[in-house]
Design a protein around this motif. Structure first.
Motif, PDB file in Angstrom:
ATOM      1  N   ASN A 134       0.823  -1.210   0.000  1.00 22.88           N
ATOM      2  CA  ASN A 134       0.000   0.000   0.000  1.00 22.88           C
ATOM      3  C   ASN A 134       0.855   1.258   0.000  1.00 22.88           C
ATOM      4  OD1 ASN A 134      -2.408  -1.359  -0.067  1.00 22.88           O
ATOM      5  ND2 ASN A 134      -2.808  -1.224   2.124  1.00 22.88           N
ATOM      6  N   GLU A 135       1.981   1.208   0.707  1.00 21.18           N
ATOM      7  CA  GLU A 135       2.889   2.353   0.735  1.00 21.18           C
ATOM      8  C   GLU A 135       3.451   2.656  -0.655  1.00 21.18           C
ATOM      9  OE1 GLU A 135       5.920   1.563   3.570  1.00 21.18           O
ATOM     10  OE2 GLU A 135       4.558   1.552   5.296  1.00 21.18           O
ATOM     11  N   MET A 136       3.430   1.653  -1.517  1.00 27.78           N
ATOM     12  CA  MET A 136       3.955   1.810  -2.873  1.00 27.78           C
ATOM     13  C   MET A 136       2.850   2.053  -3.891  1.00 27.78           C
ATOM     14  SD  MET A 136       6.638  -1.351  -2.737  1.00 27.78           S
ATOM     15  CE  MET A 136       7.862  -1.469  -1.428  1.00 27.78           C
ATOM     16  N   GLY A 137       1.622   2.192  -3.407  1.00 25.03           N
ATOM     17  CA  GLY A 137       0.513   2.423  -4.314  1.00 25.03           C
ATOM     18  C   GLY A 137       0.042   1.178  -5.030  1.00 25.03           C
ATOM     19  N   LEU A 138       0.351   0.008  -4.479  1.00 27.24           N
ATOM     20  CA  LEU A 138      -0.048  -1.256  -5.089  1.00 27.24           C
ATOM     21  C   LEU A 138      -1.171  -1.906  -4.282  1.00 27.24           C
ATOM     22  CD1 LEU A 138       3.512  -2.650  -5.883  1.00 27.24           C
ATOM     23  CD2 LEU A 138       1.916  -1.605  -7.489  1.00 27.24           C
ATOM     24  N   THR A 139      -2.019  -2.645  -4.962  1.00 28.00           N
ATOM     25  CA  THR A 139      -3.166  -3.302  -4.333  1.00 28.00           C
ATOM     26  C   THR A 139      -2.925  -4.798  -4.256  1.00 28.00           C
ATOM     27  OG1 THR A 139      -4.660  -1.626  -5.226  1.00 28.00           O
ATOM     28  CG2 THR A 139      -5.655  -3.686  -4.469  1.00 28.00           C
ATOM     29  N   LEU A 140      -3.047  -5.346  -3.043  1.00 28.27           N
ATOM     30  CA  LEU A 140      -2.776  -6.770  -2.838  1.00 28.27           C
ATOM     31  C   LEU A 140      -4.060  -7.588  -2.863  1.00 28.27           C
ATOM     32  CD1 LEU A 140      -0.687  -8.986  -2.101  1.00 28.27           C
ATOM     33  CD2 LEU A 140      -1.247  -8.552   0.298  1.00 28.27           C
ATOM     34  N   PHE A 141      -4.042  -8.666  -3.653  1.00 34.95           N
ATOM     35  CA  PHE A 141      -5.107  -9.663  -3.650  1.00 34.95           C
ATOM     36  C   PHE A 141      -4.518 -10.947  -3.076  1.00 34.95           C
ATOM     37  CE2 PHE A 141      -6.941  -6.662  -6.497  1.00 34.95           C
ATOM     38  CZ  PHE A 141      -8.315  -6.856  -6.439  1.00 34.95           C
ATOM     39  N   SER A 142      -5.104 -11.441  -1.991  1.00 32.31           N
ATOM     40  CA  SER A 142      -4.572 -12.643  -1.345  1.00 32.31           C
ATOM     41  C   SER A 142      -5.598 -13.766  -1.362  1.00 32.31           C
ATOM     42  CB  SER A 142      -4.168 -12.338   0.102  1.00 32.31           C
ATOM     43  OG  SER A 142      -5.276 -11.882   0.848  1.00 32.31           O
ATOM     44  N   GLY A 143      -5.100 -14.988  -1.316  1.00 31.98           N
ATOM     45  CA  GLY A 143      -5.974 -16.157  -1.290  1.00 31.98           C
ATOM     46  C   GLY A 143      -5.243 -17.342  -0.700  1.00 31.98           C
ATOM     47  N   GLY A 144      -6.003 -18.306  -0.188  1.00 34.78           N
ATOM     48  CA  GLY A 144      -5.411 -19.492   0.421  1.00 34.78           C
ATOM     49  C   GLY A 144      -5.585 -20.728  -0.443  1.00 34.78           C
ATOM     50  N   SER A 145      -4.534 -21.533  -0.529  1.00 36.30           N
ATOM     51  CA  SER A 145      -4.607 -22.776  -1.306  1.00 36.30           C
ATOM     52  C   SER A 145      -5.130 -23.936  -0.475  1.00 36.30           C
ATOM     53  CB  SER A 145      -3.221 -23.139  -1.849  1.00 36.30           C
ATOM     54  OG  SER A 145      -2.347 -23.503  -0.786  1.00 36.30           O
ATOM     55  N   ASN A 146      -5.153 -23.748   0.860  1.00 35.68           N
ATOM     56  CA  ASN A 146      -5.559 -24.829   1.768  1.00 35.68           C
ATOM     57  C   ASN A 146      -4.735 -26.089   1.519  1.00 35.68           C
ATOM     58  OD1 ASN A 146      -7.089 -25.765   3.927  1.00 35.68           O
ATOM     59  ND2 ASN A 146      -8.651 -26.668   2.600  1.00 35.68           N
ATOM     60  N   TRP A 147      -3.449 -25.883   1.193  1.00 32.21           N
ATOM     61  CA  TRP A 147      -2.489 -26.960   0.966  1.00 32.21           C
ATOM     62  C   TRP A 147      -2.851 -27.812  -0.260  1.00 32.21           C
ATOM     63  CZ3 TRP A 147       1.678 -26.583   4.171  1.00 32.21           C
ATOM     64  CH2 TRP A 147       1.490 -25.873   5.358  1.00 32.21           C
ATOM     65  N   GLN A 148      -3.665 -27.276  -1.154  1.00 29.19           N
ATOM     66  CA  GLN A 148      -4.091 -28.026  -2.338  1.00 29.19           C
ATOM     67  C   GLN A 148      -3.499 -27.398  -3.594  1.00 29.19           C
ATOM     68  OE1 GLN A 148      -8.375 -28.475  -2.421  1.00 29.19           O
ATOM     69  NE2 GLN A 148      -8.466 -28.667  -0.188  1.00 29.19           N
ATOM     70  N   GLU A 149      -2.777 -28.213  -4.376  1.00 34.07           N
ATOM     71  CA  GLU A 149      -2.107 -27.688  -5.562  1.00 34.07           C
ATOM     72  C   GLU A 149      -3.097 -27.163  -6.602  1.00 34.07           C
ATOM     73  OE1 GLU A 149      -2.332 -32.205  -6.288  1.00 34.07           O
ATOM     74  OE2 GLU A 149      -2.298 -30.783  -4.622  1.00 34.07           O
ATOM     75  N   LYS A 150      -4.294 -27.749  -6.671  1.00 38.13           N
ATOM     76  CA  LYS A 150      -5.288 -27.281  -7.645  1.00 38.13           C
ATOM     77  C   LYS A 150      -5.761 -25.873  -7.310  1.00 38.13           C
ATOM     78  CE  LYS A 150      -7.075 -31.786  -9.119  1.00 38.13           C
ATOM     79  NZ  LYS A 150      -8.272 -32.676  -9.192  1.00 38.13           N
ATOM     80  N   ARG A 151      -5.955 -25.596  -6.022  1.00 37.64           N
ATOM     81  CA  ARG A 151      -6.385 -24.258  -5.616  1.00 37.64           C
ATOM     82  C   ARG A 151      -5.255 -23.253  -5.809  1.00 37.64           C
ATOM     83  NH1 ARG A 151     -10.007 -24.275  -0.186  1.00 37.64           N
ATOM     84  NH2 ARG A 151      -9.814 -22.057  -0.659  1.00 37.64           N
ATOM     85  N   GLU A 152      -4.032 -23.675  -5.549  1.00 36.55           N
ATOM     86  CA  GLU A 152      -2.879 -22.804  -5.767  1.00 36.55           C
ATOM     87  C   GLU A 152      -2.778 -22.429  -7.246  1.00 36.55           C
ATOM     88  OE1 GLU A 152       1.294 -23.299  -3.793  1.00 36.55           O
ATOM     89  OE2 GLU A 152       1.375 -24.373  -5.712  1.00 36.55           O
ATOM     90  N   PHE A 153      -2.935 -23.420  -8.110  1.00 34.79           N
ATOM     91  CA  PHE A 153      -2.860 -23.205  -9.556  1.00 34.79           C
ATOM     92  C   PHE A 153      -4.006 -22.301 -10.019  1.00 34.79           C
ATOM     93  CE2 PHE A 153      -3.532 -24.292 -14.011  1.00 34.79           C
ATOM     94  CZ  PHE A 153      -2.235 -24.340 -14.509  1.00 34.79           C
ATOM     95  N   ALA A 154      -5.216 -22.544  -9.500  1.00 36.42           N
ATOM     96  CA  ALA A 154      -6.386 -21.763  -9.908  1.00 36.42           C
ATOM     97  C   ALA A 154      -6.234 -20.295  -9.522  1.00 36.42           C
ATOM     98  CB  ALA A 154      -7.650 -22.349  -9.280  1.00 36.42           C
ATOM     99  N   PHE A 155      -5.668 -20.032  -8.335  1.00 35.60           N
ATOM    100  CA  PHE A 155      -5.502 -18.638  -7.923  1.00 35.60           C
ATOM    101  C   PHE A 155      -4.417 -17.963  -8.756  1.00 35.60           C
ATOM    102  CE2 PHE A 155      -4.477 -15.129  -4.955  1.00 35.60           C
ATOM    103  CZ  PHE A 155      -5.755 -14.604  -4.838  1.00 35.60           C
TER     104      PHE A 155
END
Length: 340
Positions: free
Chosen positions: A87-108
């Motif tokens: 935020n200090e750099m004027g950037l917007t962060l989008f975060s998400g959890g994979s729940n230890w699953q490679e498919k969710r990590e790939f999808a995000f």
């Protein structure tokens, strides 16, 4: 009338270019100047036209953060500090959890690519590295955090988890322990490098002091309060005889402590107890849990700096940064030491 970039520049005493660079997160603008520009922009209700900028530059102000478990206090605190830095750099962060699953990590990762993210931080689930390969193909820089396998050669900021295991083995020796126990991650997560490195270093450290974790004093349970409680119940099936218990994280340790108390056993008196992460709650006088502090603030800040360098087309030095751990000894082990 809507405020313009000219209004912000005039009130902040800088050029229009400086205002533009501040909102782009450029390292050419000092932290003090950036804060002054943002304060003026907030006072004037100035909002840069992101859509116009994206059309003009082909870049967004979006960055991503993929963690394995957003419910884990360690990961949520890293996200918090990374978001503040971005935020200090004027950037917007989008975060998400994979729940230890490679498919969710790939999808995000796919979603972040569609959003045209400029860079991504990842706490990898390590089952495969398909998400990294996807980001490579899309030309999006990334930095891995927390723990990575030894074969990983990309940019990363990680904990020195072997030091973590050694610190606790030495501390248990100082408490006079002779029958140590270890509560590990859940069985389907034991492959993860963080758990392997911590467990193996702890066991090697114990061996140096003539100790070992017996089969009855080992439980692969998990990282939640209930997992800690279940670990105590398992170890108690044939009579609890451990005099020092090291848990995979603080939540697990607190669950173990609570379940032991139900059976009349007090951590710090009847046995030593410790966890990992050093959550804020662990230092409460009513709990006073000994823990290995992992520097989530430093991990987040250092990884943000590394990612920003990559987004600027620079090669960060070093590409692999390992941060030291700190033992926070409290009542659940110190009371045992005082009794010696």
């Amino acid at each position: 009338m809507r405020s313009t970039i000219n209004d912000v520049a005039k009130m902040a005493g800088v050029s229009n270019m400086s205002v533009s660079l501040a909102f782009k997160g450029s390292p050419k603008i000092s932290g003090a100047t950036r804060r002054r520009i943002f304060e003026v922009a907030e006072k004037l209700n100035y909002v840069p036209n992101q859509a116009a900028r994206q059309l003009r530059t082909g870049k967004t102000d979006i960055v991503g953060f993929i963690v394995t478990d957003l419910a884990n206090p360690f990961h949520s605190m890293m996200v918090k500090h990374a978001e503040s830095a971005f935020n200090e750099m004027g950037l917007t962060l989008f975060s998400g959890g994979s729940n230890w699953q490679e498919k969710r990590e790939f999808a995000f990762a796919e979603r972040l690519i569609r959003m045209q993210a400029r860079g991504v931080l990842i706490c990898p689930c390590e089952k495969n590295f398909a998400a990294f390969e996807l980001l490579d193909k899309a030309g999006i820089p990334y930095v891995a955090l927390d723990s990575v396998p030894d074969f990983y050669r990309g940019p990363c900021v990680v904990n020195d988890l072997e030091q973590c295991g050694r610190l606790m083995a030495e501390h248990f020796h100082q408490t006079g322990a002779r029958s140590p126990a270890y509560v590990d991650a859940a069985p389907d997560m034991l492959y993860f490098s963080a758990f392997q490195k911590t467990r193996e270093a702890f066991c090697r450290g114990l061996e140096a002091f003539g100790m070992a974790v017996s089969g009855r004093n080992y439980a692969a349970a998990g990282m939640t309060l209930e997992a800690g409680a279940e670990a105590f119940r398992r170890m108690s099936e044939s009579g609890f005889d451990a005099d020092a218990v090291f848990c995979v994280n603080d939540l697990c340790a607190l669950g173990f402590m609570n379940e032991a108390a139900k059976h009349g056993l007090r951590a710090g008196h009847d046995f030593a107890l410790a966890g990992i992460d050093d959550m804020e709650i662990s230092s409460l006088s009513s709990l006073s849990l000994t823990s290995v502090r992992q520097p989530y603030r430093d991990i987040a800040r250092q990884s943000v700096q590394m990612l920003c360098a990559l987004m600027e087309g620079k090669k960060p030095e070093p590409m692999r940064l390992m941060l030291p751990q700190e033992l926070c000894a409290r009542g659940t082990t110190l009371k045992r030491m005082k009794a010696l």
